[in-house]
Design a protein around this motif. Structure first.
Motif, short mmCIF file in Angstrom:
data_model
loop_
_atom_site.label_atom_id
_atom_site.label_comp_id
_atom_site.label_asym_id
_atom_site.label_seq_id
_atom_site.Cartn_x
_atom_site.Cartn_y
_atom_site.Cartn_z
N LEU A 33 25.68 24.76 -30.74
CA LEU A 33 25.91 25.01 -29.32
C LEU A 33 26.05 26.51 -29.08
O LEU A 33 26.87 27.18 -29.71
CB LEU A 33 27.19 24.29 -28.86
CG LEU A 33 27.25 22.78 -29.12
CD1 LEU A 33 28.59 22.22 -28.65
CD2 LEU A 33 26.09 22.07 -28.44
N TRP A 82 26.74 28.80 -25.85
CA TRP A 82 27.11 28.76 -24.44
C TRP A 82 26.86 30.10 -23.75
O TRP A 82 27.01 31.16 -24.36
CB TRP A 82 28.58 28.40 -24.28
CG TRP A 82 28.94 27.01 -24.72
CD1 TRP A 82 29.41 26.65 -25.95
CD2 TRP A 82 28.86 25.81 -23.94
NE1 TRP A 82 29.63 25.30 -26.00
CE2 TRP A 82 29.31 24.76 -24.78
CE3 TRP A 82 28.47 25.53 -22.64
CZ2 TRP A 82 29.36 23.44 -24.34
CZ3 TRP A 82 28.52 24.22 -22.21
CH2 TRP A 82 28.96 23.19 -23.04
N GLU A 83 26.51 30.02 -22.48
CA GLU A 83 26.46 31.18 -21.60
C GLU A 83 27.35 30.86 -20.40
O GLU A 83 27.00 30.04 -19.55
CB GLU A 83 25.02 31.47 -21.16
CG GLU A 83 24.89 32.72 -20.30
CD GLU A 83 23.45 33.00 -19.90
OE1 GLU A 83 23.24 33.67 -18.86
OE2 GLU A 83 22.54 32.54 -20.61
N LEU A 84 28.53 31.52 -20.34
CA LEU A 84 29.57 31.14 -19.38
C LEU A 84 29.85 32.28 -18.41
O LEU A 84 29.63 33.46 -18.72
CB LEU A 84 30.86 30.78 -20.12
CG LEU A 84 30.77 29.68 -21.19
CD1 LEU A 84 32.09 29.56 -21.93
CD2 LEU A 84 30.38 28.36 -20.55
N THR A 129 35.32 27.64 -23.37
CA THR A 129 35.09 26.27 -23.83
C THR A 129 35.92 26.04 -25.09
O THR A 129 36.20 26.98 -25.85
CB THR A 129 33.61 26.00 -24.14
OG1 THR A 129 33.15 26.96 -25.10
CG2 THR A 129 32.77 26.08 -22.88
N PHE A 166 36.41 22.67 -20.79
CA PHE A 166 35.93 23.85 -20.06
C PHE A 166 37.05 24.34 -19.16
O PHE A 166 37.58 23.58 -18.34
CB PHE A 166 34.69 23.51 -19.23
CG PHE A 166 34.24 24.63 -18.33
CD1 PHE A 166 33.45 25.66 -18.80
CD2 PHE A 166 34.60 24.65 -16.97
CE1 PHE A 166 33.03 26.69 -17.97
CE2 PHE A 166 34.18 25.67 -16.14
CZ PHE A 166 33.39 26.70 -16.64
N VAL A 221 26.90 27.21 -15.61
CA VAL A 221 27.17 27.02 -17.03
C VAL A 221 25.85 26.70 -17.71
O VAL A 221 25.14 25.76 -17.31
CB VAL A 221 28.18 25.87 -17.26
CG1 VAL A 221 28.42 25.67 -18.76
CG2 VAL A 221 29.49 26.15 -16.54
N ARG A 222 25.51 27.47 -18.73
CA ARG A 222 24.26 27.26 -19.44
C ARG A 222 24.54 27.04 -20.92
O ARG A 222 25.49 27.61 -21.48
CB ARG A 222 23.31 28.45 -19.25
CG ARG A 222 22.86 28.64 -17.81
CD ARG A 222 21.88 29.79 -17.68
NE ARG A 222 21.40 29.93 -16.32
CZ ARG A 222 22.02 30.63 -15.36
NH1 ARG A 222 23.16 31.26 -15.65
NH2 ARG A 222 21.52 30.70 -14.15
N LEU A 223 23.71 26.24 -21.52
CA LEU A 223 23.89 25.89 -22.94
C LEU A 223 22.54 25.78 -23.61
O LEU A 223 21.64 25.11 -23.10
CB LEU A 223 24.64 24.55 -23.07
CG LEU A 223 24.70 23.94 -24.47
CD1 LEU A 223 25.50 24.83 -25.42
CD2 LEU A 223 25.30 22.54 -24.43
N SER A 282 21.75 23.20 -18.22
CA SER A 282 22.53 23.95 -17.24
C SER A 282 23.26 22.99 -16.31
O SER A 282 22.84 21.84 -16.13
CB SER A 282 21.63 24.90 -16.42
OG SER A 282 20.68 24.16 -15.68
#
Length: 703
Positions: free
Chosen positions: A88, A90-92, A98, A129, A143-145, A165
């Motif tokens: 994973l 993440w782009e938060l 997270t 989150f 939120v992107r993953l 997303s």
């Protein structure tokens, strides 16, 4: 009469008799082989789903909802003996965080001797989150993953990835309480699938290669077919039987520990209570655990759903052996025999049963010898006989004689009484089984590996299933009139077809000569050439005497004596270790040793493959999948170490390693990601799979 507006359709030309024979045999094969579905972009669909709107500083959950296609599965955080969990990235938004992913209770999946921890139906991984404390009411937080995972069936694995997303809406501090309710009803079932946390601590004890775990489980709690999962790798032998016994408010579990496993810090575990997926999660600390009674220990067994899958795999593997170049001509000639016999259904069934008996008995005998030698301490595996120069010489003499017979150099006949009672078909079955043993077809690896671990009677059942699969096409032709009707009528074409079938057998002769050179060097190659010439000369003498109406017994016996003498000489004078160095598919490939493997794994990803010069599947994979420029470039760009184990000759170290991996023979392909145990790749490789593995293995964080 055709319409003037349409062209007339010319009647199709009748198929060539040889083509009709090929179609009949092919239909017998296709009736038992499932065709895999076409590859798709992702076999596990993924979606990012926020739980609900959240206030500043509040923690909610975001679900990674996964939906595997039928027949595919994903993996738990500890995948077991094969596979790997999710990665994973993440782009938060600034200030958002997270937490650790929460996985649902997995299910065990035993494939051969490999235990996997999987999800075969829809599931969701929940990730805490936390909304930034300075978020304003009404903000829409993106939120992107980027997620990657491995999707597998019981035969193949495909690395997959997706860009996901979602948007989390920020609720006001004084929002109505209804704003805090779950907006997506799926979260209720997703949470229910998580293992229920147990506050009480469990205990575990590692003693003498075994591990016992005391699970805190109230006496009133019910369990049915439980299974214990370890979140930490390297502690337990995943495929070993787990034995359970109730002791008050404790459930005692006993199993086999991994080599070098030692008790240390706390371990996280999940107990699956039953087949519905209900489970509990707990922490176990090192401590004293009582033993369980021997009466509750469940031995390894072939009888059950997993055992039936192994039997089916052995059957399918034997079925696929029929298309090998040294087996297909034999099957074709038996079909020709049926074509020559006409529509006598009784004779066809008798021939089919005799052929099947020969095949099954030969495979059972080979498997029994292998099991007996292993029980006596010999470190051998499937096709062990091909590691001996004497066997190569005997096979060479046999195949040369078959080639000469197919080419019309002499006629081989049995006494009328023997032939009319199925003796010829029985001997042909023996021959087909012997010719097929160099190969390990797809599906066979798991079954033959399991045969090394099961009790002898159950292991022989697997070998019998393999032999039955090998005999099934001819058995089907013998018992299914519709297939027999596809066989062409006897005619001059049969003699031409027989000559054509001499070509693949002649290629097998050449392959055996090459193998003799690889196994015993120039001495064995020269001896093989001399043996070939002597056998051909004796076959010519047989033909000459047959044409004169004389007995051919003398040159036939001489040919047998020449073969036996050559085998004896090869056994006595040829050193199978004094040979040419092993060939590698990729330049710079390291030779296998366990020490070299440990050093390579410490540096980065490793691709380890085991091969042999007599293994047709191995050599095809090396040409079409491994030794390809894009693969070599991907390995170099991503720092992949390539290591090969050559099992052409008997090698106890390789045999022990193969057995430890649940494999009875070659090919075997293993992929090591940094910090992970081996992933076992399918026996039929393609270059894109290796390229994807190389890319995914580079720079991925450990779980």
């Amino acid at each position: 009469m055709t319409s003037p507006s349409q062209p007339s359709i010319r009647p199709p030309r009748p198929a060539h008799p040889a083509l009709r024979l090929f179609i009949a045999i092919l239909m017998a094969l296709l009736g038992f082989i499932a065709v895999p579905a076409a590859a798709q972009t992702n076999h596990i669909a993924a979606q990012l789903v926020p739980e609900r709107a959240a206030k500043p500083g509040e923690t909610i959950e975001i679900a990674i909802a996964m939906r595997p296609e039928d027949g595919w599965h994903g993996y738990w955080l500890n995948p077991g003996d094969a596979g790997f969990g999710m990665g994973l990235d993440w782009e938060l938004p600034d200030g958002a965080m997270t937490g650790a992913p929460l996985y649902p209770t997995p299910e065990p999946l035993l494939i051969g001797s490999l235990m996997n921890h999987v999800y075969e139906g829809p599931y969701a991984v929940l990730v805490p989150f936390t909304v930034p404390v300075d978020a304003a009411a009404g903000d829409a937080l993106p939120v992107r993953l980027r997620a990657d995972w491995l999707a597998c069936t019981d035969r193949i694995c495909v690395p997959e990835q997706a860009e996901l997303s979602a948007v989390v809406t920020v609720a006001a501090e004084d929002a109505n309480p209804s704003a805090a309710t779950v907006s997506d009803p799926r979260f209720a079932s997703w949470r229910q699938a998580l293992p229920a946390p147990v506050l009480a601590k469990g205990r575990y004890q590692i003693d003498g290669g075994n591990i016992r775990i005391a699970v805190p489980l109230a006496a009133s709690a019910q369990e049915d077919q439980p299974h214990l999962f370890f979140a930490d790798d390297g502690i337990v032998d995943y495929a070993a039987p787990q034995n359970f016994e109730r002791q008050g408010d404790w459930l005692i579990v006993a199993s086999k520990a991994r080599q070098n496993a030692r008790a240390g810090g706390p371990l996280e575990m999940v107990l699956r209570l039953d087949t519905t997926g209900a489970g509990i999660g707990f922490t176990a600390e090192a401590g004293k655990v009582p033993a369980i009674s021997g009466a509750n220990i469940k031995p390894d067994s072939l009888f059950g759903s997993t055992g039936l899958a192994l039997i089916a795999a052995a059957f399918a593997g034997g079925l696929l052996l029929n298309i090998m170049p040294c087996v297909f001509p034999i099957l074709s000639l038996k079909a020709l025999h049926l074509a020559r016999a006409g529509g006598d259904g009784h004779a066809a069934r008798r021939e089919a049963l005799a052929y099947t008996a020969g095949v099954v008995l030969a495979v059972l005998a080979l498997g029994g010898v292998m099991l007996a030698l292993r029980a006596a301490g010999s470190e051998i595996g499937w096709a062990f006989q091909l590691q001996e120069p004497a066997t190569i010489v005997l096979l060479l003499a046999l195949v040369v004689a078959i080639t000469a017979n197919l080419a019309g150099l002499f006629e081989f006949t049995l006494p009328v009484g023997v032939e009319s009672n199925g003796g010829g078909a029985f001997m042909t079955g023996l021959l087909a089984a012997v010719a097929a043993t160099p190969c390990t077809a797809p599906f066979m690896a798991a079954a033959m590996g399991a045969a090394l671990l099961l009790p002898p009677v159950q292991a022989l059942l697997l070998f019998g299933a393999l032999g039955l699969g090998l005999a099934t096409p001819f058995l089907a032709i013998g018992f299914i009139p519709a297939l027999r009707r596809l066989l062409p009528r006897p005619g001059p074409w049969m003699e031409r077809f027989r000559r054509i079938m001499a070509i693949p057998m002649a290629l097998t002769d050449m392959a055996l000569l090459w193998l003799g050179w690889r196994l015993g060097g120039t001495a064995l190659l020269a001896g093989g050439v001399l043996l070939t010439l002597l056998v051909l000369a004796l076959c010519w003498l047989v033909r000459k005497r047959q044409r004169r109406g004389l007995s051919a017994m003398l040159p036939a016996v001489a040919a047998c004596l020449v073969a036996l003498a050559g085998a004896g000489a090869a056994s006595a004078f040829v050193d199978p270790q004094d040979n040419r160095p092993p060939e590698s598919a990729i330049p710079g490939t390291l030779p296998f040793s366990e020490d070299a493997l440990a050093q390579a794994r410490a540096k980065g990803p490793v691709f380890l493959y085991f091969t042999a010069d007599w293994c047709v599947t191995c050599k095809v994979n090396e040409q079409v999948a491994i030794a390809r420029d894009p693969v070599i470039k991907a390995f170099g760009d991503n720092g992949v170490t390539v290591m090969a184990g050559d099992w052409t000759r008997r090698d106890p170290a390789i045999t022990r390693f193969l057995s430890a991996q649940g494999a009875a023979g070659v090919p075997l392909y293993l992929w090591y990601r940094p910090g992970h145990e081996a992933d076992q790749l399918p026996q039929v490789l393609h270059s894109q799979l290796l390229i994807d593995r190389a890319v995914l293995s580079n720079g991925k964080p450990e779980r």
